[in-house]
Write an enzyme that holds these catalytic residues in place. Structure first.
Site, mmCIF file in Angstrom:
data_model
loop_
_atom_site.group_PDB
_atom_site.id
_atom_site.type_symbol
_atom_site.label_atom_id
_atom_site.label_comp_id
_atom_site.label_asym_id
_atom_site.label_seq_id
_atom_site.Cartn_x
_atom_site.Cartn_y
_atom_site.Cartn_z
ATOM 1 N N HIS A 328 23.580 -10.844 63.826
ATOM 2 C CA HIS A 328 24.086 -10.175 62.559
ATOM 3 C C HIS A 328 25.447 -9.542 62.814
ATOM 4 O O HIS A 328 25.858 -8.825 61.913
ATOM 5 C CB HIS A 328 23.291 -8.622 62.671
ATOM 6 C CG HIS A 328 21.920 -8.710 61.801
ATOM 7 N ND1 HIS A 328 21.738 -8.825 60.527
ATOM 8 C CD2 HIS A 328 20.594 -9.140 62.308
ATOM 9 C CE1 HIS A 328 20.474 -9.003 60.121
ATOM 10 N NE2 HIS A 328 19.694 -9.189 61.044
ATOM 11 N N LYS A 515 28.656 2.632 52.302
ATOM 12 C CA LYS A 515 28.170 1.853 53.465
ATOM 13 C C LYS A 515 28.400 2.572 54.506
ATOM 14 O O LYS A 515 28.949 3.753 54.630
ATOM 15 C CB LYS A 515 29.085 0.550 53.509
ATOM 16 C CG LYS A 515 30.392 0.582 53.435
ATOM 17 C CD LYS A 515 30.916 -0.752 53.239
ATOM 18 C CE LYS A 515 30.909 -1.347 52.072
ATOM 19 N NZ LYS A 515 30.197 -2.633 52.156
ATOM 20 N N ARG A 516 27.936 2.244 55.857
ATOM 21 C CA ARG A 516 28.148 2.918 57.037
ATOM 22 C C ARG A 516 29.673 3.116 57.110
ATOM 23 O O ARG A 516 30.558 2.197 56.692
ATOM 24 C CB ARG A 516 27.632 2.090 58.250
ATOM 25 C CG ARG A 516 26.073 2.367 58.500
ATOM 26 C CD ARG A 516 25.783 1.414 59.740
ATOM 27 N NE ARG A 516 26.022 0.242 59.485
ATOM 28 C CZ ARG A 516 26.762 -0.582 60.645
ATOM 29 N NH1 ARG A 516 27.353 -0.033 61.752
ATOM 30 N NH2 ARG A 516 27.122 -1.929 60.242
ATOM 31 N N LYS A 521 34.979 -1.974 58.338
ATOM 32 C CA LYS A 521 34.815 -1.862 56.848
ATOM 33 C C LYS A 521 35.724 -1.214 56.034
ATOM 34 O O LYS A 521 35.688 -1.507 54.760
ATOM 35 C CB LYS A 521 33.359 -1.099 56.347
ATOM 36 C CG LYS A 521 32.173 -1.667 56.949
ATOM 37 C CD LYS A 521 30.897 -1.019 56.961
ATOM 38 C CE LYS A 521 29.817 -1.726 57.264
ATOM 39 N NZ LYS A 521 29.074 -2.557 56.527
ATOM 40 N N THR A 623 25.013 -6.422 52.333
ATOM 41 C CA THR A 623 23.882 -6.443 51.145
ATOM 42 C C THR A 623 24.205 -5.523 49.907
ATOM 43 O O THR A 623 23.650 -5.786 48.882
ATOM 44 C CB THR A 623 22.321 -6.245 51.770
ATOM 45 O OG1 THR A 623 22.458 -5.194 52.161
ATOM 46 C CG2 THR A 623 21.936 -7.531 52.480
ATOM 47 N N LYS A 627 23.545 -5.648 45.739
ATOM 48 C CA LYS A 627 22.939 -4.378 44.892
ATOM 49 C C LYS A 627 23.917 -4.251 43.612
ATOM 50 O O LYS A 627 23.480 -4.076 42.605
ATOM 51 C CB LYS A 627 22.629 -3.186 45.652
ATOM 52 C CG LYS A 627 21.700 -3.322 46.973
ATOM 53 C CD LYS A 627 21.740 -2.233 47.740
ATOM 54 C CE LYS A 627 21.182 -2.506 49.215
ATOM 55 N NZ LYS A 627 21.404 -1.569 50.178
HETATM 56 C C1 LIG Z 1 22.081 -1.642 51.465
HETATM 57 C C2 LIG Z 1 22.501 -0.198 52.311
HETATM 58 C C3 LIG Z 1 23.221 -0.479 53.074
HETATM 59 C C4 LIG Z 1 24.244 -2.051 53.443
HETATM 60 O O1 LIG Z 1 25.337 -1.899 52.659
HETATM 61 P P1 LIG Z 1 26.464 -2.811 53.304
HETATM 62 O O2 LIG Z 1 27.290 -2.587 52.227
HETATM 63 O O3 LIG Z 1 25.863 -4.241 53.143
HETATM 64 O O4 LIG Z 1 26.949 -2.566 54.600
HETATM 65 C C5 LIG Z 1 23.386 0.486 54.164
HETATM 66 N N1 LIG Z 1 22.859 1.609 53.809
HETATM 67 C C6 LIG Z 1 22.038 1.913 52.908
HETATM 68 C C7 LIG Z 1 21.455 3.146 52.577
HETATM 69 C C8 LIG Z 1 21.651 0.786 51.992
HETATM 70 O O5 LIG Z 1 20.741 0.836 50.736
#
Ligand SMILES: *Cc1c(COP(=O)(O)O)cnc(C)c1O
Length: 785
Positions: A328, A515-516, A521, A623, A627
Site C-alpha cells: 500500500h 483525507k488523513r 498529501k 480512493t 468517491k
Molecule cells: C475514502 C476515505 C479515506 C481515503 O481517502 P484518500 O483521499 O484516498 O486518502 C480516508 N478516510 C475516510 C474516512 C474515507 O472515507
C-alpha cells in the site's frame, strides 16, 4: 412478524417503553437486533454453503466500516419503508446520526477493506474478513482554537447490535510472557439485496480465565486483575504509540494476536473437513495480507502446521501457495521492519522460524544466481537486526500487488525491483475501487435517481452501466445535474451550520480536500495556494474570481507534530480570509471537525473540485478521489496514484492536472538538483506566502519565528538532518497549482461546459467500483471465481 412489530415488542419487553420513548441508542439496538433476526437464516446458510470450495480470507489490521445502520437497511432494501414506518411513529430516521461510526481504521487502507467486504458479499465472492475488535477506534477530533484535540472513541459504550460473540470459537494465543484468550465477534456483511451474506470476524483479547481461582485467593487478587488488564490491553487501541519499547511490543502483540487466532480458526475448519491431510490446505484457503501488518501470519502458519506434524519444507510450500500480499505504500519509512530482539522477546519460536525461512531464502537466491551483494542490500529478510516484513511477504507468497497502475509500476521499477526481476509472474496490479452502494446509492439518492432515470438501475451491481450516460449530455441534462449538485452543497452547508455553527454559502464553488493529514498529501500546498490567491485578491487581481469555499477535513496522527502544525496553519488562514472584509465574500476556508466515513458521505457529494495533490509518486492509489469522481466532481490533482487512471478514463481535458510528474521528480532526486531556495528567491509571490510562516501574520502559539510554523519553514527551505529541503516539492508545484486553480475557477463560470465535465466524470467512473477490483482478486489472485 414485520420488523416494526418486532421492534415495538422489544421496546416493550426490554425497556418498558414505546418506540417513541426510546433513546437513539436504544432504538438503534432494538432495530439492529430485529434486522439481525431477519437475516439470521440467510447468514447461516451462506456460512455453510460451499464449504468444499476454496475460500478467501482478508487479513487486515483495519476495517473502517463506518455507520452500519443506514447501509444495512439499504442493502436489505428496507431503508425507505423503515424511514416511513418510523416517521409514522413520530421518529426521524436521522436519530441514528447520534450513533458512532465503527472506526476500526485510520483511512484509505481500512476503508478499502470495508469496500471489499461489501463488494464480495454483493458479487457472491466467498470472502471473509479477519481483524481486531479494538475497544477504542480512531480518536474523535475536536478543533479548539485551531488546534486538533483528541478524544477517545468509546464506540462500544452502547452495545453493538451488529456483532455476535462466538464464545464457542474462542482460541488461545501464547506469548513468551503471557497467554490470552481470543474471542471472536462476527459481523454480518450484507450483500446488496441481502441474498448473500459474508462474515467479518473480529477478535477481542481477554484473560484466559477471568474467574481464575487466583482471583479468589485474596493474596493473588492483584495478579489476576493485572493479567486481565494486560490481556485486554492487546485489543484496546488501534495503532498504539510505538515511540517506546512497550509500545512496540504491544503493536507486535496485536499483529500476532489476530493473525494467530485467525489461522487457528481456518485450520480448525479445515481439519473438520479433511482431518490431518494438509495436502489440500492451499487449495482450500487463500489469504490476502492487507499491507505488512498481518505478514507475521507467514511464520505463524508454518508453526501451526508444525504442530500438526508437517515438516518445515512442506509447511513453507503450503504458506507460499496460501498467502498473497498487497503493498500500500512506496514510502520507505512505512514499510515495516521489526527488530529481531523484539520478536525474540515475546515470540522466540516465531523468530526461529523466520531465521529458517531466511536461510532457505539465502540458499534459494544463491542457487538462482543472485549476487551476495544484491541479496544483502535489497532482499535479505533478515538484515542485521531487522526483519523486513515486505521482503518476507514477497518471498513467501504467491502474488504481490500494487493498488493502482502507476503504483505497481513503481513497485516493479524501484521499490521491489529485485523481486520483480526474480519473480515477474508474482506481480500484479489491482487498481483500488469503492463500493457504489455506499458511495452513491446511499449517500446521494438524488443523483442515484437521476442516473437510474437515464440508464436504469443496473449500475448498482455493474458500475460500467454508467457509460450509457455519456450518450446524450445536452444542456437540459446538465441543468438537472447542476440542480442536484447545488442541493447537495446546500445540505452540506446546513449540516456544517448545525453541527459546527459555521456558515458557508452554497452558491460558492466547493473545493474540497479530505483525507488523513500527511506531508505527502500536501494539505500545506493547498493552504499556500489559498494564501497566494488571497494576496492576489487583496491587490485587486483576479477580477472575475468566482467565490470559493475551500473545505478541509483531516486527522493528524497524535504524535505527528508537523501534521498538527499544518492543521493549525490552515485554521489561521481561515481566520484571516474569513474575516477580512476585502475577501470574505470571495473566499471561505473551513476545516471540518472529526472527518470520518459518515462525514465523507456528506462531503464527497457536495464537491465541485476534488483536491488530490500528493507529490507525484507518493500516493499509492487514493480512493477518496474515486468517491468524488463518482459523485460528479472534477479532479484537481497531480499525475499520481489512481488520478492517472481517472484522467485516462474521463479524458485529461475533463480534469485539472498540474505539477511535476514522477519521472521529473525522480530525476531531480537523482541529480540532487532541486533547490527550493531558488524558487523562494526568484518568485516574490511564493516568497510572500512562505514568509507567513515566520513573519507573525499567523500565530502558532509560540514566539514568532521559533514555533511549529517556523519548523515548517525551515524544513522547506533548509531541510533537516533526516530529509532534504522541501522533500515533498511544494514550492516546485505551487505556481502551476495556483494557475490551474485559477483556470478551474474561470471554467466553472460556464455552468454548462463545467457541468458537462462533471457528467463525463460520472459516466467514466465505472472501472472504480470495488466490485471490479474484488472480481479481479477473486479470479487472478485467489482463484475462487
Ligand atoms: C475514502 C476515505 C479515506 C481515503 O481517502 P484518500 O483521499 O484516498 O486518502 C480516508 N478516510 C475516510 C474516512 C474515507 O472515507
Amino acid at each position: 412478524m414485520s420488523i416494526i412489530e418486532n421492534l415495538e415488542l422489544t421496546a416493550k419487553n426490554d425497556y418498558c417503553k414505546t418506540l417513541k420513548e426510546l433513546t437513539p441508542a436504544e432504538l438503534h439496538l432494538c432495530l439492529g437486533k430485529a434486522m439481525m433476526g431477519e437475516i439470521a437464516d440467510t447468514w447461516e446458510k451462506c456460512q455453510k454453503k460451499e464449504a468444499s470450495k476454496r475460500r478467501a480470507y482478508y487479513f487486515s489490521a483495519e476495517f473502517l466500516m463506518g455507520r452500519m445502520m443506514y447501509n444495512n437497511l439499504y442493502c436489505m432494501g428496507i431503508l425507505d419503508t423503515t424511514k416511513k414506518l418510523l416517521k409514522s411513529k413520530g421518529i426521524d430516521i436521522n436519530v441514528f446520526e447520534d450513533i458512532d461510526d465503527a472506526a476500526l481504521g485510520n483511512g484509505g487502507l481500512g476503508r478499502l477493506a470495508a469496500c471489499f467486504l461489501d463488494s464480495a458479499a454483493t458479487q457472491e465472492v466467498p470472502l471473509d474478513g479477519y481483524g481486531i475488535r479494538y475497544k477504542y477506534g480512531l480518536f474523535k477530533q475536536l478543533i479548539e482554537d485551531g488546534y486538533q484535540v483528541e478524544i477517545a472513541d468509546n464506540w462500544q459504550r452502547f452495545e453493538d447490535p451488529w456483532c455476535i460473540r462466538r464464545e464457542e470459537d474462542a482460541v488461545e494465543v501464547k506469548f513468551q510472557d503471557q497467554t490470552v484468550k481470543a474471542v471472536p465477534y462476527d459481523m454480518a456483511v450484507i450483500g446488496y439485496g441481502a441474498k448473500s451474506i459474508n462474515t467479518l470476524r473480529l477478535w477481542q483479547a481477554e484473560a484466559v480465565d477471568e474467574f481464575d481461582f487466583l482471583a479468589f485467593n485474596a493474596s493473588h487478587y492483584d495478579e489476576a486483575v493485572k493479567a486481565k488488564n494486560d490481556a485486554e490491553n492487546i485489543s484496546s487501541v488501534l495503532y498504539p504509540n510505538d515511540g517506546t519499547h512497550e509500545g512496540k511490543l504491544l503493536r507486535l502483540k496485536q499483529q500476532y494476536f489476530f493473525c494467530s487466532a485467525s489461522l487457528q480458526d481456518i485450520i480448525k475448519r479445515y481439519k473438520a473437513k479433511y482431518g490431518n491431510d494438509f495436502s489440500k490446505f492451499s487449495s482450500h484457503a487463500a489469504i490476502q495480507l492487507n499491507d505488512t501488518h498481518p505478514v507475521i501470519s507467514i511464520p505463524e502458519l508454518i508453526r501451526l502446521l508444525g504442530l500438526e506434524g508437517i515438516g518445515f519444507e512442506e509447511a513453507l510450500d503450503i504458506a507460499q501457495k496460501t498467502f498473497a500480499y498487497t503493498n500500500h505504500t512506496v514510502l520507505g519509512e512505512a514499510l515495516e521492519k521489526w527488530d529481531k530482539n523484539l520478536i525474540r522477546e515475546i515470540l522466540p519460536e516465531i523468530l526461529t522460524i523466520i531465521e529458517r525461512i531466511a536461510i532457505h531464502e539465502y540458499n534459494d537466491m544463491h542457487a538462482k544466481g543472485v549476487s551476495d551483494e544484491q541479496f544483502a542490500k535489497k532482499m535479505a529478510i533478515i538484515d542485521g537486526d531487522l526483519v523486513h516484513m515486505a521482503r518476507l511477504a514477497c518471498y513467501v507468497g504467491s502474488y504481490v500487488n500494487g493498488v493502482a497502475w502507476i503504483h505497481t509500476e513503481i513497485l516493479k521499477d524501484d521499490v521491489l525491483k529485485e523481486w520483480y526481476e526474480l519473480y515477474p509472474e508474482r506481480f500484479q496490479n489491482k487498481t483500488n475501487g469503492i463500493t457504489q452502494r455506499r458511495w452513491l446509492g446511499l449517500c446521494n439518492p438524488e443523483l442515484s435517481d437521476f442516473i437510474t432515470e437515464r440508464v436504469g438501475d443496473g449500475w448498482l451491481k455493474d458500475l460500467s452501466v454508467l457509460k450509457g450516460l455519456e450518450k446524450n449530455i445536452d444542456a437540459k441534462t446538465v441543468r438537472a445535474f447542476n440542480t442536484i449538485k447545488k442541493k447537495k452543497k446546500t445540505q452540506l452547508a446546513n449540516y456544517i451550520k448545525d453541527t459546527e455553527g459555521v456558515e458557508i454559502d452554497p452558491s460558492f464553488i466547493f473545493d474540497i480536500q479530505v483525507k488523513r493529514l500527511h506531508e505527502y498529501k500536501r494539505q500545506l500546498l493547498n493552504a499556500f495556494s489559498i494564501v497566494m490567491i488571497y494576496n492576489k485578491l487583496k491587490k485587486g487581481e483576479l477580477k472575475d474570481w468566482q467565490p470559493t469555499a475551500f473545505i478541509f477535513g483531516a486527522k493528524a496522527a497524535p504524535g505527528y507534530a508537523r501534521a498538527k502544525a499544518i492543521i493549525k496553519y490552515i485554521n489561521e488562514v481561515a481566520k484571516l480570509v474569513n474575516n477580512d472584509p476585502d475577501t470574505k465574500d470571495k473566499l471561505k476556508v473551513h476545516f471540518v471537525q472529526n472527518y470520518n466515513v459518515s462525514y465523507a458521505e456528506k462531503i464527497v457529494v457536495a464537491a465541485d473540485f476534488s483536491e488530490q495533490i500528493s507529490t507525484a509518486g507518493t500516493e499509492a492509489s487514493g480512493t477518496g478521489n474515486m468517491k468524488f469522481m463518482l459523485n460528479g466532481a472534477v479532479t484537481l490533482g497531480t499525475y499520481d496514484g489512481a488520478n492517472v487512471e481517472i484522467a485516462q478514463q474521463a479524458g485529461i481535458e475533463n480534469e485539472y492536472i498540474f505539477g511535476a510528474r514522477v519521472e521529473e521528480i525522480d530525476e531531480l532526486k537523482a541529480n540532487k538538483s532541486y533547490n527550493p531556495r531558488e524558487v523562494y528567491d526568484n518568485n516574490p509571490e511564493i516568497k510572500a506566502v512562505l514568509d507567513t510562516l515566520v513573519d507573525g501574520t499567523f500565530s502558532d502559539g509560540g514566539a514568532v519565528g521559533e514555533g511549529s510554523f517556523a519548523e515548517l519553514y525551515t524544513a522547506i527551505l533548509n531541510g533537516t538532518a533526516w530529509h532534504d529541503p522541501d522533500h515533498y516539492f511544494l514550492l516546485l508545484d505551487l505556481q502551476d497549482y495556483v494557475d490551474t486553480k485559477i483556470k478551474g475557477n474561470k471554467d466553472y463560470q460556464d455552468r454548462t461546459a463545467f457541468g458537462k465535465k462533471c457528467l463525463i466524470n460520472i459516466a467514466n467512473a465505472g472501472m472504480f467500483s470495488s466490485d471490479r477490483t474484488i472480481l479481479e482478486y477473486a479470479k487472478d489472485l485467489w482463484h475462487v471465481k
